[in-house]
Motif scaffolding. Structure first.
Motif: not given
Length: 364
Positions: A57, A59, A61, A64, A355-357
């Motif tokens: 994943t 890193s 953020t 949405n 999960d918006s990743k």
């Protein structure tokens, strides 16, 4: 294959040979043979395995429910359709996020649930502003502008690339092919559209927008909610026929066939060849240098690989939704949507709406 099981299986032949060398009656001169065999074991232990794709994943953020993802050819930066934020974002060096198109979109054409994008070989970005039924273009180093379709008005009209002529109905998948050709999965019209030489046309699917599951040539074929789209170097087009749970192929002559997935549209998780394999709401597509397809099998929370011969295998993920990094089916994904192959780094990037990743796959 589980790495532990692979190691055990790979060591069995070497251990067997070593035991023969050490069996009663062997001469002391076999020491050199043992050394050779031990070296072979070491090589076997370090051998790169197949079937051991792993996912991590990034890193980053601030997303949405991201959907489409593309790769810039100049620097491998990622372009993301951050769908529920109504933004287009860029990730540089897999760490730094910037917004390159905000909710305002272009003058008079705000972004409304952008779900598709592609980046061409020159770095131009094309965005399917899905719920607004039109396409935006961001030229490399330039300013975003309306490109095709009538903003906030649905239709299925062909015509020249203009906001007042050609019309779409909820376009999602878009693929930047060679020679400035765009292929578009026009979901609401159940059609595959093409933009070539500034002209929009229908290359497959009912001219009336009728849904179905029929193979045939051109507009005699039927799709049901086509979403992902990709094309190979021979001009074949591939479609993730979402509601039909199938991967369809359109030849360069317009013949539509089912490359993989149940011809009855039955969902499932089965790996296999051609129509023996099953999918559950395949979403997006990407294609690697060898012509292998990869799809985000969203209903199964997996990434599936489809060879040019139609052989389907599961790359990573299981039917259980989650966010765990790992190898093969030990890893989990949560509603994978967008997918893009980076031909420079030889990796695959995936967006997960659940999960918006943003995830990265290696060793596939």
């Amino acid at each position: 294959m589980n790495p532990t099981n692979y190691l055990i299986k790979s060591l069995i032949p070497a251990i067997f040979i070593l035991s023969l060398v050490n069996c009663p009656g062997s001469s002391s001169n076999d020491t050199s043979k043992q050394s050779i065999i031990l070296a072979a074991i070491a090589l076997q232990m370090n051998k790169t395995t197949t079937g051991s794709a792993s996912i991590t994943t990034l890193s980053v953020t601030g997303f949405n429910k991201p959907e489409a993802i593309g790769v810039s050819p100049s620097d491998s930066s990622l372009i993301i359709a951050d769908t529920k934020n109504n933004q287009i974002k860029k990730i540089t060096s897999e760490t730094t996020v910037t917004t390159i198109l905000d909710t305002n979109g272009v003058a008079g054409s705000p972004l409304i649930s952008p779900e598709g994008l592609c980046v061409d070989s020159s770095g131009n970005i094309f965005i399917n502003n899905t719920d607004a039924n039109h396409i935006i273009r961001i030229p490399s180093g330039g300013t975003a502008a309306n490109y095709a379709g009538l903003y906030n008005t649905s239709g299925m009209t062909n015509g020249t690339v203009s906001t007042s002529t050609a019309m779409f109905n909820g376009p999602e998948g878009i693929f930047c092919a060679a020679n400035s050709i765009l292929y578009i999965a026009d979901v609401g019209n159940n059609q595959i559209r093409r933009i070539q030489s500034n002209t929009v046309s229908i290359i497959s699917g009912s001219t009336a927008g009728t849904s179905g599951f029929t193979n045939g040539n051109g507009t005699a074929a039927l799709f049901n909610g086509p979403k992902g789209i990709a094309s190979d170097s021979s001009g074949n087009i591939y479609v993730a026929d979402n509601v039909n749970n199938a991967i369809r192929k359109i030849s360069s002559t317009g013949d539509v066939t089912t490359l993989a997935g149940s011809t009855a549209g039955t969902s499932g998780t089965t790996d296999g060849s051609g129509t023996a394999a099953k999918f559950n709401k395949p979403y997006a597509l990407t294609i690697d240098d060898s012509g292998n397809l990869y799809t985000t099998d969203s209903g199964n929370n997996t990434i599936r690989k489809i060879t040019s011969a139609g052989v389907v295998t599961t790359v990573v993920g299981s039917t259980v939704a989650g966010s765990a990094d790992g190898t093969g089916t030990a890893a989990t994904l949560n509603d994978p949507r967008g997918i893009a192959y980076d031909s420079t780094k030889k990796v695959i990037y995936v967006t997960t709406a659940g999960d918006s990743k943003i995830r990265k796959i290696i060793n596939f």
